[in-house]
Design a protein around this motif. Structure first.
Motif, PDB file in Angstrom:
ATOM      1  N   ALA A 188       0.825  -1.210   0.000  1.00 50.16           N
ATOM      2  CA  ALA A 188       0.000   0.000   0.000  1.00 50.16           C
ATOM      3  C   ALA A 188       0.861   1.262   0.000  1.00 50.16           C
ATOM      4  O   ALA A 188       0.329   2.378   0.052  1.00 50.16           O
ATOM      5  N   GLY A 189       2.181   1.088  -0.077  1.00 51.71           N
ATOM      6  CA  GLY A 189       3.081   2.233  -0.037  1.00 51.71           C
ATOM      7  C   GLY A 189       3.160   2.958  -1.379  1.00 51.71           C
ATOM      8  O   GLY A 189       2.819   2.408  -2.430  1.00 51.71           O
ATOM      9  N   ILE A 190       3.642   4.178  -1.342  1.00 53.02           N
ATOM     10  CA  ILE A 190       3.802   4.996  -2.538  1.00 53.02           C
ATOM     11  C   ILE A 190       5.276   5.025  -2.921  1.00 53.02           C
ATOM     12  O   ILE A 190       6.156   5.046  -2.060  1.00 53.02           O
ATOM     13  N   SER A 191       5.555   4.997  -4.201  1.00 53.95           N
ATOM     14  CA  SER A 191       6.942   4.989  -4.672  1.00 53.95           C
ATOM     15  C   SER A 191       7.523   6.405  -4.675  1.00 53.95           C
ATOM     16  O   SER A 191       6.780   7.397  -4.682  1.00 53.95           O
ATOM     17  N   LEU A 192       8.854   6.493  -4.716  1.00 53.59           N
ATOM     18  CA  LEU A 192       9.489   7.812  -4.803  1.00 53.59           C
ATOM     19  C   LEU A 192       9.155   8.494  -6.126  1.00 53.59           C
ATOM     20  O   LEU A 192       9.024   9.717  -6.182  1.00 53.59           O
ATOM     21  N   GLU A 193       9.010   7.699  -7.178  1.00 54.06           N
ATOM     22  CA  GLU A 193       8.636   8.279  -8.478  1.00 54.06           C
ATOM     23  C   GLU A 193       7.259   8.940  -8.401  1.00 54.06           C
ATOM     24  O   GLU A 193       7.050  10.033  -8.931  1.00 54.06           O
ATOM     25  N   GLU A 194       6.332   8.267  -7.721  1.00 55.02           N
ATOM     26  CA  GLU A 194       4.987   8.829  -7.585  1.00 55.02           C
ATOM     27  C   GLU A 194       4.999  10.056  -6.684  1.00 55.02           C
ATOM     28  O   GLU A 194       4.272  11.032  -6.925  1.00 55.02           O
ATOM     29  N   ILE A 195       5.842  10.040  -5.660  1.00 55.17           N
ATOM     30  CA  ILE A 195       5.972  11.210  -4.778  1.00 55.17           C
ATOM     31  C   ILE A 195       6.476  12.402  -5.579  1.00 55.17           C
ATOM     32  O   ILE A 195       5.975  13.531  -5.437  1.00 55.17           O
ATOM     33  N   ASP A 196       7.463  12.168  -6.447  1.00 53.25           N
ATOM     34  CA  ASP A 196       7.971  13.240  -7.307  1.00 53.25           C
ATOM     35  C   ASP A 196       6.869  13.757  -8.232  1.00 53.25           C
ATOM     36  O   ASP A 196       6.705  14.972  -8.415  1.00 53.25           O
ATOM     37  N   ARG A 197       6.108  12.843  -8.795  1.00 55.83           N
ATOM     38  CA  ARG A 197       5.064  13.234  -9.761  1.00 55.83           C
ATOM     39  C   ARG A 197       3.956  14.044  -9.111  1.00 55.83           C
ATOM     40  O   ARG A 197       3.413  14.981  -9.714  1.00 55.83           O
ATOM     41  N   LEU A 198       3.628  13.701  -7.862  1.00 57.39           N
ATOM     42  CA  LEU A 198       2.506  14.356  -7.175  1.00 57.39           C
ATOM     43  C   LEU A 198       2.947  15.453  -6.208  1.00 57.39           C
ATOM     44  O   LEU A 198       2.110  16.012  -5.490  1.00 57.39           O
ATOM     45  N   ALA A 199       4.231  15.759  -6.197  1.00 57.03           N
ATOM     46  CA  ALA A 199       4.764  16.716  -5.229  1.00 57.03           C
ATOM     47  C   ALA A 199       4.007  18.037  -5.228  1.00 57.03           C
ATOM     48  O   ALA A 199       3.609  18.553  -6.277  1.00 57.03           O
ATOM     49  N   ARG A 200       3.769  18.544  -4.016  1.00 58.83           N
ATOM     50  CA  ARG A 200       3.116  19.846  -3.798  1.00 58.83           C
ATOM     51  C   ARG A 200       1.707  19.884  -4.398  1.00 58.83           C
ATOM     52  O   ARG A 200       1.280  20.929  -4.908  1.00 58.83           O
ATOM     53  N   SER A 201       1.008  18.748  -4.350  1.00 55.91           N
ATOM     54  CA  SER A 201      -0.344  18.710  -4.910  1.00 55.91           C
ATOM     55  C   SER A 201      -1.317  18.084  -3.918  1.00 55.91           C
ATOM     56  O   SER A 201      -0.921  17.308  -3.043  1.00 55.91           O
ATOM     57  N   PRO A 202      -2.613  18.393  -4.033  1.00 52.87           N
ATOM     58  CA  PRO A 202      -3.625  17.774  -3.184  1.00 52.87           C
ATOM     59  C   PRO A 202      -3.670  16.250  -3.349  1.00 52.87           C
ATOM     60  O   PRO A 202      -4.048  15.531  -2.430  1.00 52.87           O
ATOM     61  N   GLU A 203      -3.270  15.764  -4.549  1.00 56.51           N
ATOM     62  CA  GLU A 203      -3.278  14.322  -4.791  1.00 56.51           C
ATOM     63  C   GLU A 203      -2.300  13.600  -3.866  1.00 56.51           C
ATOM     64  O   GLU A 203      -2.574  12.485  -3.394  1.00 56.51           O
ATOM     65  N   LEU A 204      -1.161  14.224  -3.564  1.00 59.24           N
ATOM     66  CA  LEU A 204      -0.215  13.608  -2.638  1.00 59.24           C
ATOM     67  C   LEU A 204      -0.748  13.684  -1.214  1.00 59.24           C
ATOM     68  O   LEU A 204      -0.624  12.727  -0.441  1.00 59.24           O
ATOM     69  N   ASP A 205      -1.370  14.794  -0.860  1.00 59.51           N
ATOM     70  CA  ASP A 205      -1.992  14.916   0.468  1.00 59.51           C
ATOM     71  C   ASP A 205      -2.995  13.787   0.708  1.00 59.51           C
ATOM     72  O   ASP A 205      -3.140  13.299   1.834  1.00 59.51           O
ATOM     73  N   ALA A 206      -3.660  13.342  -0.345  1.00 55.32           N
ATOM     74  CA  ALA A 206      -4.684  12.309  -0.217  1.00 55.32           C
ATOM     75  C   ALA A 206      -4.102  10.958   0.189  1.00 55.32           C
ATOM     76  O   ALA A 206      -4.825  10.070   0.640  1.00 55.32           O
ATOM     77  N   HIS A 207      -2.790  10.797   0.020  1.00 57.01           N
ATOM     78  CA  HIS A 207      -2.132   9.543   0.410  1.00 57.01           C
ATOM     79  C   HIS A 207      -1.796   9.499   1.908  1.00 57.01           C
ATOM     80  O   HIS A 207      -1.364   8.451   2.405  1.00 57.01           O
TER      81      HIS A 207
END
Length: 299
Positions: free
Chosen positions: A211-230
């Motif tokens: 259920a973890g998020i990858s570093l690539e996905e963290i980079d892609r969603l950085a500074r966005s509400p989509e990352l906050d949702a995780h």
């Protein structure tokens, strides 16, 4: 003194850490990506290891010690017949053996590593020796006589025999365990040698690598509400403690660091956490109908 910049954001981000990056670097990446004022992790993974790394943000950092104490599950492969300087595949080979135990011998040997055991950390580890890190001294060629440390191992099982040289194992253990030491000591117990080929932490307490998020996905969603949702709620770090509910007056008192009235089941002197209107307020000891706080959450 200048105040740290960043948002007052609290919760957990569960990262599926890749190989080749330090746990500290992952925390730094998460803190940047979420523009968080404060962040920390619950349980270091070696740079070569992969799997679940729970990163605490804001007030969740006050619960890190509870997750550190939780059981963790590791899947790893051991290469038999070879010892290395680091007890893993990144080190230099220092000794070899032609002995290759059969499956029955391996399964029989695993029992000695279950329960309350004593474990000597690897030479390349973060253990402090007279103020210096063991890995720094090891890099300088210094051999250390490191003291054994207690470790609780709930289970250690053979998952597969990949080939004559390689066995795959799964271990559930408490805090402070070195999988590399398990590989090293198991190899010697079998009359052979051993080191870790690869290591993955499958779960830690309530958090699962899948259920973890990858570093690539963290980079892609950085500074966005989509990352906050995780983000996972702060109270997930308190999964092993009972919850009680604070009264309105009790919540006010608890938030000021004073004993407060709570409602719920719990034994006298037991550690618990209190919530009010669905939000965590404090952790402390139950003294009758009151919680005496040790940590207060400013949410």
């Amino acid at each position: 003194m200048a105040r740290k910049k960043g948002r007052e954001i609290s919760g957990w981000l569960i990262v599926d850490k890749p190989a080749g990056v330090t746990s500290t670097a992952v925390v730094g990446k998460v803190r940047w990506a979420l523009d968080a004022k404060k962040a920390g992790h619950a349980g270091t993974l070696d740079p070569a290891a992969t799997g679940v790394l729970a990163v605490a943000l804001g007030e969740a950092t006050k619960t890190v010690s509870y997750l550190t104490e939780a059981l963790k599950c590791y899947r790893f492969q051991v290469r038999l017949g070879t010892a290395t300087t680091t007890d893993d595949a990144e080190g230099e080979v220092i000794e070899t053996s032609a002995i290759r135990p059969d499956d029955a011998a391996i399964r029989a040997a695993l029992g000695a590593f279950v329960g309350e055991i004593e474990q000597v950390p690897p030479q390349f580890s973060a253990v402090k020796v007279e103020g210096a890190r063991a890995y720094d001294l090891a890099r300088e060629g210094e051999a250390m006589d490191l003291a054994a440390r207690p470790l609780y191992v709930e289970s250690l099982e053979m998952i597969a025999r990949i080939d004559a040289d390689t066995v795959e194992l799964e271990m559930v253990c408490g805090k402070g365990g070195y999988v590399r030491s398990i590989a090293r000591d198991l190899g010697r117990a079998l009359g052979s040698l051993g080191h870790v080929l690869w290591l993955r932490r499958l779960w830690s307490g309530p958090f699962d690598a899948e259920a973890g998020i990858s570093l690539e996905e963290i980079d892609r969603l950085a500074r966005s509400p989509e990352l906050d949702a995780h983000l996972r709620p702060l109270e997930m770090g308190l999964f092993d403690l009972p919850e009680v509910r604070a009264t309105a007056e009790g919540a006010v008192r608890l938030r000021h660091g004073n004993p407060g009235m709570v409602i719920g089941a719990g034994e006298y002197g037991e550690e618990a956490w209190a919530s009010y209107e669905g939000k965590p307020v404090a952790v402390g000891r139950l003294m009758g109908a009151e919680l005496h706080p040790s940590r207060v959450f400013n949410l």
